[in-house]
Write an enzyme that holds these catalytic residues in place. Structure first.
Site, short mmCIF file in Angstrom:
data_model
loop_
_atom_site.label_atom_id
_atom_site.label_comp_id
_atom_site.label_asym_id
_atom_site.label_seq_id
_atom_site.Cartn_x
_atom_site.Cartn_y
_atom_site.Cartn_z
CE LYS A 46 20.25 14.56 -14.02
NZ LYS A 46 20.16 13.16 -14.27
CG HIS A 77 24.16 15.21 -17.54
ND1 HIS A 77 24.07 14.47 -16.38
CD2 HIS A 77 24.29 16.50 -17.16
CE1 HIS A 77 24.13 15.28 -15.34
NE2 HIS A 77 24.27 16.53 -15.78
CB SER A 118 27.47 14.42 -16.30
OG SER A 118 27.08 13.33 -17.13
CB THR A 119 26.62 9.36 -13.69
OG1 THR A 119 26.13 9.87 -12.45
CG2 THR A 119 27.15 7.95 -13.47
N GLY A 120 27.59 10.12 -16.61
CA GLY A 120 28.00 9.64 -17.93
C GLY A 120 29.15 10.40 -18.57
#
Length: 149
Positions: A46, A77, A118-120
């Site tokens: 990542k 992340h 990135s999901t966040g």
């Protein structure tokens, strides 16, 4: 008496302005010391794109630069961002995560692939990330893609 007061005020303001210039100079020097790229030497991991910003200058601008960070030992992340913030802490610089994704790094083939999201933090601008990566990996083929996680 008025002249003496004006002279004292000038000296006081002059010292204050010199102090501000010194702080800005230190901030610029600190900003210059931050490497543009710090990623693992091999593998798939990542990564995040970060804006690092210095103190506001007298003309109202804020010096900044984009940096890329990516480490295989970071599960999230956010772990990469926390590590980066830890290295910058105490310099007077600010950071903002602009998004993330993944990097595939193959040093034997001199190849980097920047992709995913990135999901966040959302998807980083992979074209900007590529531009930053090229500062360190000038003779690499760097591919970008919005596909994949």
């Amino acid at each position: 008496m008025l002249k003496a007061a004006a002279a004292a005020l000038y000296r006081k303001n002059s010292n204050f302005l010199q102090g501000l210039r010194l702080l800005h100079k230190m901030s610029d020097q600190d900003l210059a010391k931050i490497p543009l790229v710090d990623i693992d030497e091999e593998g798939i991991f990542k990564y995040i794109l970060i804006r690092v910003t210095g103190k506001e200058t007298a003309d109202g601008t804020e010096p900044s630069k984009l940096v890329v960070r990516g480490y295989a030992d970071c599960e999230w992340h956010a772990d990469i961002y926390e590590r980066t913030q830890g290295t910058i802490k105490g310099t007077g610089l600010d950071t903002e995560c602009l998004g993330g994704g993944r990097i595939e790094h193959n040093p034997e083939k001199k190849y980097l692939k920047v992709y995913g999201h990135s999901t966040g933090y959302g998807k980083a601008d992979h074209a900007e990330s590529k531009r930053v990566l090229l500062t360190k990996y000038k003779n690499y083929e760097i591919e970008t893609s919005d596909e994949g996680y």
